[in-house]
Enzyme design. Structure first.
Site, PDB file in Angstrom:
ATOM      1  N   ASP A 316       0.827  -1.203   0.000  1.00  0.00           N
ATOM      2  CA  ASP A 316       0.000   0.000   0.000  1.00  0.00           C
ATOM      3  C   ASP A 316       0.865   1.257   0.000  1.00  0.00           C
ATOM      4  O   ASP A 316       1.943   1.304   0.592  1.00  0.00           O
ATOM      5  CB  ASP A 316      -0.893  -0.009   1.241  1.00  0.00           C
ATOM      6  CG  ASP A 316      -1.827   1.177   1.292  1.00  0.00           C
ATOM      7  OD1 ASP A 316      -2.693   1.277   0.408  1.00  0.00           O
ATOM      8  OD2 ASP A 316      -1.684   2.019   2.206  1.00  0.00           O
ATOM      9  N   GLU A 370       1.059  -0.611  -5.148  1.00  0.00           N
ATOM     10  CA  GLU A 370       0.007   0.378  -5.361  1.00  0.00           C
ATOM     11  C   GLU A 370       0.717   1.722  -5.512  1.00  0.00           C
ATOM     12  O   GLU A 370       1.089   2.362  -4.525  1.00  0.00           O
ATOM     13  CB  GLU A 370      -0.969   0.398  -4.177  1.00  0.00           C
ATOM     14  CG  GLU A 370      -2.212   1.227  -4.452  1.00  0.00           C
ATOM     15  CD  GLU A 370      -2.359   2.425  -3.530  1.00  0.00           C
ATOM     16  OE1 GLU A 370      -3.145   3.325  -3.866  1.00  0.00           O
ATOM     17  OE2 GLU A 370      -1.710   2.457  -2.476  1.00  0.00           O
TER      18      GLU A 370
END
Length: 649
Positions: A316, A370
């Site tokens: 993330d 990401e």
């Protein structure tokens, strides 16, 4: 009172050396709590890293949380590790570390390596275990076939707390095992190859959706025990479904019992607030230049891949990690030694992370970034100067695609390039195409209500968008609820609106996604060359007046070719397409079919002619349904097939 803690260690000299060098990647076998035997007595070994502490003791429900009774011993080697053995403790014991700082304050901290945490505001750690009798051996032996870049990868992203709730008590979570009963057959029926679970590591604040982690080694107990989560993963594997976890090495919250100022100093976070504090999330950023922190984080990645049999980690907020100026104004950040905005320590950490996990697990696992910028070479090998990820989210494709489908039909010709631009860069990285949770929250509207037009047109648009996504090069990711046209924005406090499936338009959309998954996962032309230039060819990219796109998808066999035609205007068209001499085509899929709640217009090949047309020697004219995507298969070249058979003899 005499210290009732006995000396004990699990650390060798090499363990300490590698930890301090930032190269110990299995710290979960050393730090934390471990059930051991000393002098014939069963008990628990404790160890914690607190180099700036004056004193560290274990407090818990076994000693009335008294910080004077069970004081740990500091190691002699100046590693900052405190450790010791307490006799008689058993599984389920609640504990924390009472850390006396150099200034004399007493901090009560949960164990950074704890395997389970309480579900309350104090959130003590639990003496726990990750022992589990796995039954996914068949999957583990062959998973490299399903997790490598030559395989179809279609990911269903979900939040365990809101995919499905308890029907009788909707404010209560289901247990991991109860979720498995519904989730596993559903994923199998829908044809997704993998699930991606939004963070399942322990987190205190429900509205963070799990992205503000306090217990990096603990499966969140709001859904059950570590063994309950393992059961869910085991069951998915036994049904040939891979498991990807969201992993958050980018930041952590400032909870009093967490990592922040763990021993009274900036132990895990960077001391400089320009590099150690995240202004958007009001959280703290790991110090990637500190070796012990790198060992902590890479060991954490290894832990989930090892102990939980996870098949991949979606990392993330990589953009925030790599850019010193992320979400900062001028004067709020300082450039690196080259005068640039790249966080060199974070880049090195990510390279070391990818190198370590791929060395340990090879093609059995996937790492996914990401990342929303154009940071170069994220999915290129580290030895070639890349960052080493297996795949990267294709954020540019996602934004351009959704922007296009929001446009009025008469204006689409002015935005035609938004659906062709991705072909300019789609082989720069190994991309996964995300329609994720981030696109259906915070006032952005659900996917179905991003589409233009009346209700029929909205569903037709979304069906065609899915045809575009599933037939475009790259892996796929779809957030829960989008497969049946969830009408409301995602709400983490309640279940998806499964009742919508009683309506034909929603059921039809779900059937369409099921069919597209089947096409993508069973036809090699759609996945064999999804990360190289041999798998895609434009036939018609510039017909902005009609809002039509035509392209080919190709497998490794010469005769394995499909044609995809997207009609993004709300009208039926008789449309001429250029084809190569000697080729013939069959329509094999139509998103406007009645079974998907389309209008039922049948796409027909009206005419084939030998005429020059845009660098082709032959044409075919088709009847194109409105706002629809159709897929055609190239008929086998019998002469070529016979030639190959003869040649083999």
């Amino acid at each position: 009172m005499m210290n009732s803690v006995k000396t004990y260690t699990l650390f060798t000299h090499e363990d300490v050396y590698l930890f301090k060098e930032g190269r110990h990647y299995k710290l979960y076998g050393k730090f934390g709590v471990h059930s051991v035997e000393k002098d014939g007595k069963q008990g628990v070994y404790f160890s914690v890293w607190a180099p700036n502490a004056k004193k560290v003791s274990v407090i818990g429900n076994f000693n009335n949380w008294n910080h004077k009774d069970h004081i740990l011993f500091p190691r002699w080697d100046e590693s900052g590790i405190w450790e010791g053995f307490i006799e008689g403790l058993t599984w389920g014991t609640l504990y924390k570390y009472a850390i006396e700082t150099m200034g004399g304050d007493i901090l009560e901290k949960s164990d950074p390596y704890a395997l389970s945490w309480e579900q309350n505001i104090q959130a003590a750690s639990l003496v726990s275990t990750t022992w589990y009798e796995w039954s996914d051996q068949a999957w583990m032996e062959d998973r490299w076939k399903r997790n490598n870049l030559d395989a179809p990868i279609s990911v269903y992203e979900l939040h365990l707390g809101s995919w499905l709730r308890n029907e009788d008590f909707p404010d209560r979570f289901l247990n991991y095992r109860d979720i498995a009963k519904s989730l596993v057959p559903y994923i199998k029926e829908m044809g997704f190859t993998h699930v991606e679970l939004m963070p399942v590591m322990e987190y205190p604040y429900e509205p963070s959706w799990g992205y503000q982690i306090t217990g990096f080694y603990a499966a969140t107990s709001r859904f059950g025990s570590p063994q309950d989560l393992m059961f869910l993963i085991d069951d998915l594997h036994k049904n040939n479904i891979g498991v990807i976890l969201d992993w958050v090495p980018s930041h952590f919250p400032g909870d009093a019992n967490g990592l922040y100022r763990f021993d009274g100093s900036h132990l895990y976070e960077h001391e400089d607030p320009k590099r150690g504090f995240h202004p958007d999330w009001k959280s703290h950023i790991f110090n990637y230049g500190k070796n012990e922190v790198k060992s902590f984080l890479i060991s954490n990645a290894m832990f989930w891949l090892d102990r939980y049999h996870v098949d991949g980690l979606r990392v993330d907020a990589v953009t925030s990690m790599l850019h010193l100026d992320y979400s900062r104004n001028e004067g709020e950040w300082e450039p690196n030694i080259y005068g640039e905005n790249v966080n060199l320590e974070a880049k090195t950490f990510l390279q070391e992370f990818n190198t370590a996990v791929y060395k340990e697990f090879g093609d059995n696992i996937i790492t996914i970034a990401e990342e929303s910028s154009d940071f170069p070479m994220l999915t290129k090998p580290v030895h070639d100067g890349g960052v080493g990820f297996g795949m990267k989210w294709m954020m540019g494709w996602m934004h351009d695609t959704l922007d296009y489908f929001k446009e009025d039909f008469e204006n689409r010709k002015y935005h035609h390039h938004k659906l062709t631009f991705a072909s300019m860069y789609m082989y720069n990285e190994n991309y996964i195409m995300p329609l994720s949770h981030d696109e259906v929250v915070h006032g952005k509207a659900s996917l179905i209500y991003k589409m233009k037009g009346d209700e029929w047109q909205k569903f037709a648009n979304l069906r065609t968008l899915y045809v575009y996504m599933f037939t475009h090069p790259g892996a796929k990711l779809l957030f829960m609820g989008d497969e049946f046209g969830q009408t409301s924005e995602w709400n983490f406090t309640r279940s998806l609106d499964w009742n919508l499936l009683q309506y034909p338009v929603h059921k039809g959309l779900q059937e369409l996604v099921k069919k597209l998954n089947h096409i993508y996962t069973t036809e090699p032309a759609f996945y064999e060359n999804q990360f190289n230039k041999h798998g895609f060819e434009w036939v018609e990219a510039d017909d902005l007046e009609n809002s039509v796109y035509v392209y080919l998808r190709k497998g490794k066999r010469r005769d394995d070719v499909f044609m995809v035609i997207l009609n993004l205007a709300p009208k039926v068209l008789d449309y001429k397409v250029g084809i190569h001499t000697g080729t013939h085509w069959d329509v094999v899929f139509n998103s406007d079919d009645g079974q998907y709640s389309g209008s039922g217009v049948v796409p027909e090949i009206v005419e084939e002619k030998y005429e020059e047309w845009r660098n082709y020697q032959k044409t075919m004219t088709l009847k194109l349904p409105p706002l629809a995507g159709i897929v055609l298969r190239k008929k086998k070249d019998k002469k070529y097939k016979l030639h190959r058979i003869k040649h083999r003899r």
